[in-house]
Design a protein around this motif. Structure first.
Motif, PDB file in Angstrom:
ATOM      1  N   UNK A  77       0.838  -1.200   0.000  1.00 30.51           N
ATOM      2  CA  UNK A  77       0.000   0.000   0.000  1.00 30.51           C
ATOM      3  C   UNK A  77       0.875   1.253   0.000  1.00 30.51           C
ATOM      4  N   UNK A  78       1.942   1.245   0.806  1.00 27.47           N
ATOM      5  CA  UNK A  78       2.838   2.405   0.855  1.00 27.47           C
ATOM      6  C   UNK A  78       3.478   2.660  -0.504  1.00 27.47           C
ATOM      7  N   UNK A  79       3.916   1.612  -1.189  1.00 24.22           N
ATOM      8  CA  UNK A  79       4.528   1.792  -2.506  1.00 24.22           C
ATOM      9  C   UNK A  79       3.530   2.372  -3.499  1.00 24.22           C
ATOM     10  N   UNK A  80       2.312   1.892  -3.454  1.00 25.49           N
ATOM     11  CA  UNK A  80       1.284   2.392  -4.383  1.00 25.49           C
ATOM     12  C   UNK A  80       0.959   3.859  -4.108  1.00 25.49           C
ATOM     13  N   UNK A  81       0.775   4.192  -2.833  1.00 28.62           N
ATOM     14  CA  UNK A  81       0.339   5.540  -2.490  1.00 28.62           C
ATOM     15  C   UNK A  81       1.458   6.569  -2.574  1.00 28.62           C
ATOM     16  N   UNK A  82       2.670   6.170  -2.256  1.00 31.46           N
ATOM     17  CA  UNK A  82       3.781   7.123  -2.297  1.00 31.46           C
ATOM     18  C   UNK A  82       4.358   7.262  -3.694  1.00 31.46           C
ATOM     19  N   UNK A  95      14.281   5.238   7.251  1.00 31.50           N
ATOM     20  CA  UNK A  95      13.962   3.933   7.841  1.00 31.50           C
ATOM     21  C   UNK A  95      12.568   3.437   7.451  1.00 31.50           C
ATOM     22  N   UNK A  96      12.449   2.124   7.362  1.00 32.83           N
ATOM     23  CA  UNK A  96      11.195   1.486   6.957  1.00 32.83           C
ATOM     24  C   UNK A  96       9.984   1.968   7.762  1.00 32.83           C
ATOM     25  N   UNK A  97      10.055   2.039   9.105  1.00 34.51           N
ATOM     26  CA  UNK A  97       8.864   2.500   9.847  1.00 34.51           C
ATOM     27  C   UNK A  97       8.415   3.897   9.448  1.00 34.51           C
ATOM     28  N   UNK A  98       9.364   4.772   9.121  1.00 29.22           N
ATOM     29  CA  UNK A  98       9.009   6.122   8.679  1.00 29.22           C
ATOM     30  C   UNK A  98       8.270   6.061   7.341  1.00 29.22           C
ATOM     31  N   UNK A  99       8.782   5.231   6.440  1.00 29.88           N
ATOM     32  CA  UNK A  99       8.156   5.108   5.114  1.00 29.88           C
ATOM     33  C   UNK A  99       6.747   4.554   5.247  1.00 29.88           C
ATOM     34  N   UNK A 100       6.587   3.526   6.067  1.00 33.28           N
ATOM     35  CA  UNK A 100       5.262   2.948   6.270  1.00 33.28           C
ATOM     36  C   UNK A 100       4.311   3.972   6.891  1.00 33.28           C
ATOM     37  N   UNK A 101       4.805   4.762   7.828  1.00 36.73           N
ATOM     38  CA  UNK A 101       3.981   5.798   8.448  1.00 36.73           C
ATOM     39  C   UNK A 101       3.544   6.822   7.409  1.00 36.73           C
ATOM     40  N   UNK A 102       4.460   7.194   6.521  1.00 36.55           N
ATOM     41  CA  UNK A 102       4.124   8.125   5.440  1.00 36.55           C
ATOM     42  C   UNK A 102       3.078   7.505   4.511  1.00 36.55           C
ATOM     43  N   UNK A 103       3.231   6.218   4.213  1.00 34.58           N
ATOM     44  CA  UNK A 103       2.251   5.525   3.382  1.00 34.58           C
ATOM     45  C   UNK A 103       0.882   5.491   4.040  1.00 34.58           C
ATOM     46  N   UNK A 104       0.856   5.236   5.344  1.00 33.03           N
ATOM     47  CA  UNK A 104      -0.412   5.227   6.071  1.00 33.03           C
ATOM     48  C   UNK A 104      -1.038   6.621   6.093  1.00 33.03           C
TER      49      UNK A 104
END
Length: 121
Positions: A77-82, A95-104
């Motif tokens: 989902x993060x890759x699609x939305x970002x 870092x991965x958690x930051x990227x996932x948070x941005x995706x969310x």
């Protein structure tokens, strides 16, 4: 006389801007297909949360399973939305958690709007 509104590009451009470790990243506007897909996921998740019987839960899960596949690779989902911003963040060593948070955050932006995304952020 009907009022004339400004071009939407003035409002939506460039998209959602998120700041991570002092750097700004722009999340592009989602395609109509991705936006509708996100809306349906949110609606279905709400139905699961509100379900009170096993039958209601099964019906909601069936809705999720019936969602059309989105074009492209098997992306998160993060890759699609970002979009391309995801790759920029990876290259910058975010870092991965930051990227996932941005995706969310981008997901919340798509399904609930700018104010909800800001509250989530």
């Amino acid at each position: 006389m009907a009022r004339k509104f400004a071009d939407l590009d003035e409002y939506w451009s460039p998209g959602l801007t998120l700041t991570v470790r002092g750097r700004e990243y722009v999340v592009p506007l989602p395609s109509a297909e991705l936006g509708l897909w996100c809306q349906r996921i949110a609606s279905t998740a709400g139905a699961i949360h509100q379900a009170s019987t096993e039958q209601e839960i099964k019906a909601a899960v069936e809705k999720i399973e019936s969602l059309p596949e989105l074009d492209g690779e098997d992306l998160t989902l993060a890759q699609r939305l970002l979009g391309d911003t995801y790759g920029q963040m990876v290259e910058d060593g975010v870092p991965f958690p930051y990227i996932e948070f941005c995706g969310n955050t981008a997901y919340v932006w798509v399904v609930a709007g700018e104010e909800a995304a800001e509250r989530y952020w």
